[in-house]
Scaffold this motif. Structure first.
Motif, PDB file in Angstrom:
ATOM      1  N   VAL A 183       0.865  -1.186   0.000  1.00  0.00           N
ATOM      2  CA  VAL A 183       0.000   0.000   0.000  1.00  0.00           C
ATOM      3  C   VAL A 183       0.898   1.231   0.000  1.00  0.00           C
ATOM      4  O   VAL A 183       1.688   1.423   0.932  1.00  0.00           O
ATOM      5  N   ARG A 184       0.776   2.044  -1.017  1.00  0.00           N
ATOM      6  CA  ARG A 184       1.603   3.249  -1.099  1.00  0.00           C
ATOM      7  C   ARG A 184       0.911   4.300  -1.940  1.00  0.00           C
ATOM      8  O   ARG A 184      -0.005   4.000  -2.711  1.00  0.00           O
ATOM      9  N   GLN A 185       1.326   5.534  -1.765  1.00  0.00           N
ATOM     10  CA  GLN A 185       0.784   6.645  -2.532  1.00  0.00           C
ATOM     11  C   GLN A 185       1.312   6.595  -3.951  1.00  0.00           C
ATOM     12  O   GLN A 185       2.512   6.455  -4.183  1.00  0.00           O
ATOM     13  N   ARG A 186       0.407   6.713  -4.922  1.00  0.00           N
ATOM     14  CA  ARG A 186       0.807   6.682  -6.325  1.00  0.00           C
ATOM     15  C   ARG A 186       1.012   8.087  -6.871  1.00  0.00           C
ATOM     16  O   ARG A 186       2.100   8.437  -7.299  1.00  0.00           O
ATOM     17  N   VAL A 191      -4.154   6.304  -3.865  1.00  0.00           N
ATOM     18  CA  VAL A 191      -3.369   5.297  -3.167  1.00  0.00           C
ATOM     19  C   VAL A 191      -3.509   3.978  -3.923  1.00  0.00           C
ATOM     20  O   VAL A 191      -4.620   3.560  -4.268  1.00  0.00           O
ATOM     21  N   GLY A 192      -2.385   3.360  -4.208  1.00  0.00           N
ATOM     22  CA  GLY A 192      -2.381   2.083  -4.906  1.00  0.00           C
ATOM     23  C   GLY A 192      -2.227   0.923  -3.945  1.00  0.00           C
ATOM     24  O   GLY A 192      -1.450   0.994  -2.991  1.00  0.00           O
ATOM     25  N   ILE A 193      -2.978  -0.128  -4.196  1.00  0.00           N
ATOM     26  CA  ILE A 193      -2.938  -1.332  -3.359  1.00  0.00           C
ATOM     27  C   ILE A 193      -2.616  -2.512  -4.263  1.00  0.00           C
ATOM     28  O   ILE A 193      -3.358  -2.802  -5.209  1.00  0.00           O
ATOM     29  N   ARG A 194      -1.510  -3.182  -3.983  1.00  0.00           N
ATOM     30  CA  ARG A 194      -1.129  -4.389  -4.723  1.00  0.00           C
ATOM     31  C   ARG A 194      -1.125  -5.561  -3.757  1.00  0.00           C
ATOM     32  O   ARG A 194      -0.645  -5.447  -2.628  1.00  0.00           O
TER      33      ARG A 194
END
Length: 284
Positions: A183-186, A191-194
């Motif tokens: 989970v990190r700021q794109r 916010v992107g969740i992989r």
């Protein structure tokens, strides 16, 4: 001066050399095949999914003051309150928290990892489970119905075939899921969740479930004082209505048994009184 004839490749000599050392080719092919099989056996394949969520943070009331103060605002940032970047960092930490990830683990039954057959979604075969204590992961045989062992119990859905699975205690399952989440700021407020998992069903459901759990908890934190008062009054109205109906029923039964008043007239009067009370409660 180099001889161009010596630089030419002699295909006949090359083929003759390969034929004389064919066993090197066979050994190389066998080593590569064994290495590939070991990778497939020791490192199970994982599926991957990606999700995006837009997090709108509240406007910073001190933004105008910060812009006017310039470098002076950086000397005492705590006095002016956190900025937008700090608020987004807070939301990211909530998304990565063990509390939110633990809800995903409980919902998708990630304490159970099917081994044989593999790549099966635990949620599709595990009806419920209870593994409360801490223990080392181990492989168990599971059949349809209740499966009880020293670590706890796992209930497999009726009609499911027997399988082997690795079970984890909840804390370790949360640790594994936290490692699988990225989970990190794109860009901006996006916010992107992989997420990576061993089956395609869980890998598709986990990011959406993480966002859903986060939104529910954030909605509970962002509620204003008026909304909290409204929820309290709605709960109070429900309890008052239940008490009124129960008291009216008891009063009617006691009056009918005693024969004090005419049940028809009493019921009509009580119905009118109930209407007035419900109207007052609605206005409140």
């Amino acid at each position: 001066m180099t001889d161009s004839a010596n630089e030419e490749l002699d295909l006949t000599q090359l083929i003759r050399t390969l034929m004389l050392r064919w066993w090197w080719l066979v050994i190389g092919a066998l080593v590569g095949l064994v290495g590939a099989l070991l990778v497939i056996w020791l490192i199970p394949a994982k599926f991957e999914s990606n999700s995006r969520v837009l997090i709108r943070t509240a406007n910073d009331p001190t933004a105008g003051l910060r812009s006017k103060l310039g470098p002076i605002a950086e000397l005492a940032p705590s006095a002016l309150g956190g900025g937008k970047a700090e608020e987004l960092d807070t939301e990211l930490e909530i998304l990565r928290s063990r509390s939110v990830i633990g809800a995903v683990v409980d919902s998708l039954r990630l304490q159970v990892l099917p081994v044989d057959p593999a790549r099966m979604a635990p949620e599709s075969i595990v009806d419920s489970l209870r593994l409360p204590s801490r223990f080392k992961p181990r492989v168990v045989d599971l059949v349809a119905g209740a499966n009880t062992f020293s670590e706890g119990s796992v209930w497999i859905r009726a009609g499911s075939s027997a399988l082997r699975a690795r079970i984890y205690d909840r804390e370790e399952a949360v640790d594994n899921a936290a490692d699988d989440f990225d989970v990190r700021q794109r860009s901006g407020d996006v916010v992107g969740i992989r997420y990576r998992a061993h089956d395609s069903v869980s890998v598709a459901a986990a990011p959406n479930l993480l966002v859903q759990t986060y939104l529910i908890r954030r909605r509970g934190v962002d509620r204003g004082i008026n909304q909290r008062r409204l929820e309290f009054l709605m709960a109070a109205v429900d309890s008052v209505q239940a008490d009124l109906r129960d008291s009216g029923r008891k009063l009617r039964v006691s009056q009918e048994k005693a024969g004090v008043l005419d049940p028809t007239a009493t019921g009509k009067a009580m119905l009118e009184q109930f209407s007035l009370l419900e109207r007052s409660v609605s206005e409140l």
